[in-house]
Enzyme design. Structure first.
Site, PDB file in Angstrom:
ATOM      1  N   ILE A 297       0.814  -1.217   0.000  1.00  0.00           N
ATOM      2  CA  ILE A 297       0.000   0.000   0.000  1.00  0.00           C
ATOM      3  C   ILE A 297       0.845   1.263   0.000  1.00  0.00           C
ATOM      4  O   ILE A 297       0.323   2.362  -0.090  1.00  0.00           O
ATOM      5  CB  ILE A 297      -0.966   0.035   1.221  1.00  0.00           C
ATOM      6  CG1 ILE A 297      -0.196  -0.227   2.508  1.00  0.00           C
ATOM      7  CG2 ILE A 297      -2.107  -0.930   1.027  1.00  0.00           C
ATOM      8  CD1 ILE A 297      -1.051  -0.095   3.741  1.00  0.00           C
ATOM      9  N   GLY A 298       2.129   1.129   0.077  1.00  0.00           N
ATOM     10  CA  GLY A 298       2.930   2.355   0.045  1.00  0.00           C
ATOM     11  C   GLY A 298       4.395   2.041  -0.095  1.00  0.00           C
ATOM     12  O   GLY A 298       4.842   0.926   0.128  1.00  0.00           O
ATOM     13  N   VAL A 305       5.451  -0.621   2.428  1.00  0.00           N
ATOM     14  CA  VAL A 305       4.387  -0.885   3.392  1.00  0.00           C
ATOM     15  C   VAL A 305       3.359  -1.844   2.801  1.00  0.00           C
ATOM     16  O   VAL A 305       2.928  -1.677   1.658  1.00  0.00           O
ATOM     17  CB  VAL A 305       3.675   0.426   3.799  1.00  0.00           C
ATOM     18  CG1 VAL A 305       2.726   0.159   4.949  1.00  0.00           C
ATOM     19  CG2 VAL A 305       4.684   1.482   4.174  1.00  0.00           C
ATOM     20  N   ASP A 422      10.377  14.890   8.475  1.00  0.00           N
ATOM     21  CA  ASP A 422       9.807  14.571   7.170  1.00  0.00           C
ATOM     22  C   ASP A 422       8.299  14.788   7.182  1.00  0.00           C
ATOM     23  O   ASP A 422       7.539  13.955   6.702  1.00  0.00           O
ATOM     24  CB  ASP A 422      10.165  13.127   6.799  1.00  0.00           C
ATOM     25  CG  ASP A 422      10.135  12.900   5.297  1.00  0.00           C
ATOM     26  OD1 ASP A 422      10.056  13.905   4.551  1.00  0.00           O
ATOM     27  OD2 ASP A 422      10.160  11.746   4.857  1.00  0.00           O
TER      28      ASP A 422
END
Ligand SMILES: *[C@@H]1O[C@H](CO)[C@@H](O)[C@H](O)[C@H]1NC(C)=O
Ligand SMILES: *[C@@H]1O[C@H](CO)[C@@H](O)[C@H](O)[C@H]1NC(C)=O
Ligand SMILES: *[C@@H]1O[C@H](CO)[C@@H](O)[C@H](O)[C@H]1NC(C)=O
Ligand SMILES: *[C@@H]1O[C@H](CO)[C@@H](O)[C@H](O)[C@H]1NC(C)=O
Ligand SMILES: *[C@@H]1O[C@H](CO)[C@@H](O)[C@H](O)[C@H]1NC(C)=O
Length: 613
Positions: A297-298, A305, A422
Site C-alpha cells: 500500500i505504500g 508498506v 519529514d
C-alpha cells in the site's frame, strides 16, 4: 594475541602507506585545532550532531581546496583518502576517537570528483559555464556573515542556486554541497576559515566560551600538534593492525552464529521496556499473505508498506525497513524503544516490530502499525479528482490542529524531544473518523546522518524541507515547523507545495511565495481552496493562512515554535505582524530553480522548459 611476522609486515606496510599519503593531501587542516568549534557533541558517542559538525569542519577544507585548485572534491582516491587521514590525524591529536571520521564521513570515494555529482561540474570553470560568472551567491554570500538577516539571505541564495543546478541534471546529488563550497571558498572574501563564514555558510557550531579560549590557542595547539603527530602515528599503526585482526576474527564468528545472535540480541534490547509487541516473521507473513505486490500500500524512502490482517482480525500496516546500511541496528533498537512508548491520539503509534535474519535474505526489520483506512492527507487533497467529495473546512481545520498537537507533543511533551524531519502530506494519515495522525516520527532519525543519505533525502522531499536543513542538514525543531507551515498552506489552498498549473509567473509556483504574494496584495481569500471559500468564518481561515506563512518563513528565528503556532491557530495568542521576506522573488535566476522544483511534483510538465535553460 601475539604479533606474528605477518602482522608486523602489515604494520610496516601501513607505515609506508601512511608516510606516502600524509604528504599528499593538499589541504592544510590546521584550522581544525585553531577554530573554536564546539566539540561537545563529539564527546558523547550517542550524539548524532557530531557527524554534522565533522562534515562542516571537513567542508571548510574542501572549500579551501576549491579556492586553491578550482576543483570541487579531489581528483583521485589517493588524495581523497590522504586528506581524510590527515583530517583524522588532526582530530585524534585533539583526542577524539579514530573511528569518528570513517563513521561520519564514510568512504573516501565519496569525495572523489565525479561529474554526475552535480550537473557535470568538476571545476569552478564548469560552474561558471552552468551558473554564469555571477549568481545570487555572489550578491548574498560575500562579506561578514554575522547576523540572521545576512546569513538568511545567503542560505536562501544557496538553496535557489543549487536547485537551479540540479534542474540541469536530475541525477545530481551534491549540488547543495557545491553551492556551499562555492559560497565559502570563492565568493566570500574572508574565506571558509573565518569563523563568521564557517558558522553561516558551512553550518559550523562554535564553542560559546570560545572568546576566552582563543587566547591560549596558539600555545595549546602547538603542544597538541607535537604530541598529536607522534601519538597519531603510533595510534594509526596500532589501530589499523587491530582492526585487521578484529575483522578477520569477526568474519569467522559471523558465519557461525551471527543470525541467531543478532535476532536474540535485538530482541533482548528492545523488549523489556517497551509497550510494543514482538511479532514473528511467520505471523507477519500470514497476516500479509506472504508480502505479495498486490498487498503493497505504500513505498517511501524508508521502506515498503504492506496491508495485513492479524489473526485476531486487526487490520495493520506492516512496514519493511529498507536497509540503507548495516550500522542501523543500535539506532533501530533505540528508536523502537522510544517510539513504542509514545502514545498520543495524533501520532500513529507502533503496534509491534519484528527482526529476522537468515543466510538467504540477510537481516530484515519490520514495524507494525494500525492500518489507517482513510489513507493520507495527500490522497484527499490532491489525488481526489472531483469524483469524490473534497475535504470540508471543518475537516481541514481539524486535520491541521491534529498535526499541530501531534508535533507539539513530539517537540515539547516528551524527553528527549523527537524531531520528525519529514512532515509532508503523505506522512499525515487519516483514521476512520478523519482524525489526523502523524506517521513515521522518530524513524526518520534511524538512518545515518551521512552525506549521501542527507542528499537523497533532500532530493526526495523538495519543497517541504526548511532551507537550512536542505543545505546543511542543520536540524532544529524549527525545521519541522517549516514543513508544518507548508502543510497548512497546502491544506488551506488545495495546491501542492510546488505547483505550475495556475502559475502566471515564476514567483507563484512555490506555495510560500504564492501565498505571500496573495496576502501582501490583500487577497487572503484568494489563497483558500475554492471548495471551502464560503464554508468557514473568514477570520479563522485567514488566521490559518497567516500562521502557515509564518511557520514557513525562510529565516529560522522568525518561525514560531510549534507550541506557539498551535496557540495562534486556536486564537489564544495573536499572530505577530508578518515579517518581510528577505528576497524579491521576481529575479530571473529564480525561474529555472522553481521550474525544476515544480517538475518533481508534476513530472510530465515543465521538464521541457528546463532543458532549454
Ligand atoms: C592524484 O592527484 C594528485 C593531485 O592532483 C596527483 O599529484 C597525483 O599524482 C594523483 N595520483 C594518481 C595515482 O593519479
Ligand atoms: C567505497 O565505495 C565504493 C563504491 O561505493 C566501493 O567500490 C569501495 O569498495 C568502497 N571502499 C571501501 C574502502 O569501503
Ligand atoms: C540518470 O540516471 C539514469 C539511471 O541511472 C540514466 O539512465 C540517465 O542517463 C542519467 N541521466 C543523466 C543526465 O546522466
Ligand atoms: C580564494 O580566497 C581569497 C580570499 O578568501 C580570494 O581573495 C580569492 O579570490 C579566492 N580565489 C579564488 C580562485 O576565488
Ligand atoms: C572571559 O574572560 C573574562 C575575564 O577575562 C570573564 O569576565 C568572562 O566571563 C569570560 N567569558 C567566558 C564566556 O568565559
Amino acid at each position: 594475541m601475539g604479533l606474528s611476522p605477518r602482522s608486523l609486515f602489515f604494520f610496516l606496510f601501513i607505515l609506508f602507506i601512511d608516510s606516502v599519503t600524509c604528504s599528499s593531501c593538499p589541504i592544510d587542516f590546521s584550522y581544525v585545532q585553531t577554530l573554536p568549534w564546539d566539540s561537545s557533541p563529539c564527546q558523547d558517542p550517542t550524539d548524532k550532531s557530531c557527524c554534522q559538525t565533522l562534515l562542516s569542519l571537513f567542508g571548510i577544507g574542501l572549500a579551501q581546496y576549491l579556492n586553491q585548485t578550482s576543483m570541487f572534491y579531489f581528483p583521485n582516491e589517493t588524495s581523497s583518502s590522504s586528506c581524510l587521514s590527515d583530517f583524522q590525524t588532526k582530530l585524534q591529536s585533539m583526542s577524539f576517537p579514530r573511528s569518528l571520521v570513517s563513521e561520519c564521513l564514510g568512504n573516501s570515494t565519496e569525495f572523489v570528483v565525479n561529474p554526475s555529482f552535480c550537473a557535470g561540474i568538476a571545476t569552478t570553470q564548469d560552474w561558471i559555464k552552468k551558473v554564469g560568472p555571477t549568481s545570487l551567491l555572489d550578491s548574498s554570500c560575500n562579506g561578514d556573515m554575522t547576523g540572521l538577516t545576512r546569513c538568511g539571505l545567503c542560505v536562501e541564495a544557496g538553496f535557489r542556486v543549487s536547485a537551479q543546478l540540479a534542474s540541469l541534471d536530475k541525477n545530481s546529488t551534491k549540488c547543495f554541497y557545491y553551492a556551499v563550497f562555492y559560497a565559502a571558498g570563492i565568493v566570500n572574501e574572508f574565506g571558509p576559515e573565518d569563523p563568521r563564514t564557517a558558522v553561516c555558510i558551512l553550518g559550523l557550531t562554535l564553542d560559546s566560551s570560545a572568546t576566552n579560549k582563543s587566547k591560549n590557542l596558539s600555545k595549546e595547539s602547538l603542544y597538541k600538534w607535537v604530541f598529536g603527530s607522534l601519538g597519531a602515528l603510533v595510534g594509526v599503526l596500532m589501530t589499523t593492525g587491530l582492526i585487521i585482526v578484529y575483522k578477520k576474527w569477526h568474519k569467522k564468528r559471523q558465519q557461525k552464529e551471527l543470525h541467531e545472535e543478532y535476532v536474540t540480541g535485538v530482541k533482548a534490547r528492545v523488549l523489556p521496556n517497551t509497550g510494543a509487541k514482538w511479532f514473528s516473521l511467520a505471523e507477519l507473513e500470514q497476516a500479509t499473505s506472504g508480502f505479495p505486490q498486490r498487498n503493497m500500500i505504500g513505498q517511501g524512502g524508508y521502506g515498503v508498506v504492506f496491508k495485513g490482517i492479524l489473526s485476531d482480525g486487526t487490520v495493520v500496516a506492516v512496514k519493511q525497513i529498507l536497509d540503507i546500511d548495516s550500522k542501523g541496528d543500535e539506532e533501530f533498537v533505540n528508536e523502537v524503544g522510544i517510539i513504542s512508548n509514545i502514545r498520543h491520539r495524533n501520532l500513529l503509534s507502533l503496534r509491534g516490530c519484528c527482526v529476522t535474519s537468515d543466510q538467504l535474505r540477510g537481516k530484515r526489520r519490520y514495524l507494525v502499525y494500525d492500518f489507517m483506512p482513510n489513507g493520507s492527507l495527500d490522497d484527499h487533497l490532491f489525488k481526489n479528482e472531483a469524483n469524490e467529495k473534497r475535504l470540508s473546512w471543518p475537516q481541514r481545520k481539524n486535520i491541521i490542529l491534529d498535526v499541530a498537537k501531534g508535533l507539539a507533543y513530539l517537540h515539547h511533551g516528551i524527553k528527549p524531544a523527537i524531531y520528525h524531519r519529514d512532515i509532508k502530506a503523505t506522512n499525515i494519515l487519516l483514521d476512520s473518523e478523519m482524525k489526523a495522525r502523524v506517521a513515521d516520527f522518530g524513524l526518520a532519525k534511524q538512518s545515518t546522518e551521512g552525506q549521501s543519505h542527507l542528499t537523497t533525502r533532500v532530493a526526495g522531499t523538495y519543497g517541504y524541507l526548511a532551507p537550512e536543513y536542505a543545505l546543511y542538514g542543520q536540524l532544529t525543531e524549527k525545521s519541522d515547523v517549516y514543513s508544518f507551515g507548508i502543510v497548512i498552506l497546502e491544506t488551506m489552498s488545495g495546491r501542492k507545495v510546488l505547483d505550475t498549473t495556475n502559475a502566471t509567473n515564476a514567483s507563484t509556483i512555490l506555495i510560500t511565495d504564492w501565498a505571500w504574494t496573495m496576502v501582501k496584495s490583500g487577497d487572503v481569500k484568494g489563497v483558500f481552496d475554492e471548495g471551502i471559500r464560503e464554508e468557514g468564518p473568514r477570520g479563522v481561515m485567514e488566521r490559518f493562512v497567516l500562521v502557515g506563512i509564518l511557520c514557513a518563513h525562510v529565516m529560522v528565528a522568525l518561525r514560531p515554535t510549534i507550541a506557539d503556532a498551535l496557540k495562534m491557530l486556536e486564537g489564544d495568542i495573536d499572530i505577530p505582524r508578518l515579517p518581510d521576506r528577505p528576497l524579491p522573488l521576481s529575479h530571473e535566476s529564480f525561474r529555472s530553480s522553481l521550474l525544476f522544483s515544480a517538475s518533481t511534483s508534476e513530472r510530465s510538465k515543465g521538464s521541457s522548459s528546463i532543458s532549454s535553460m
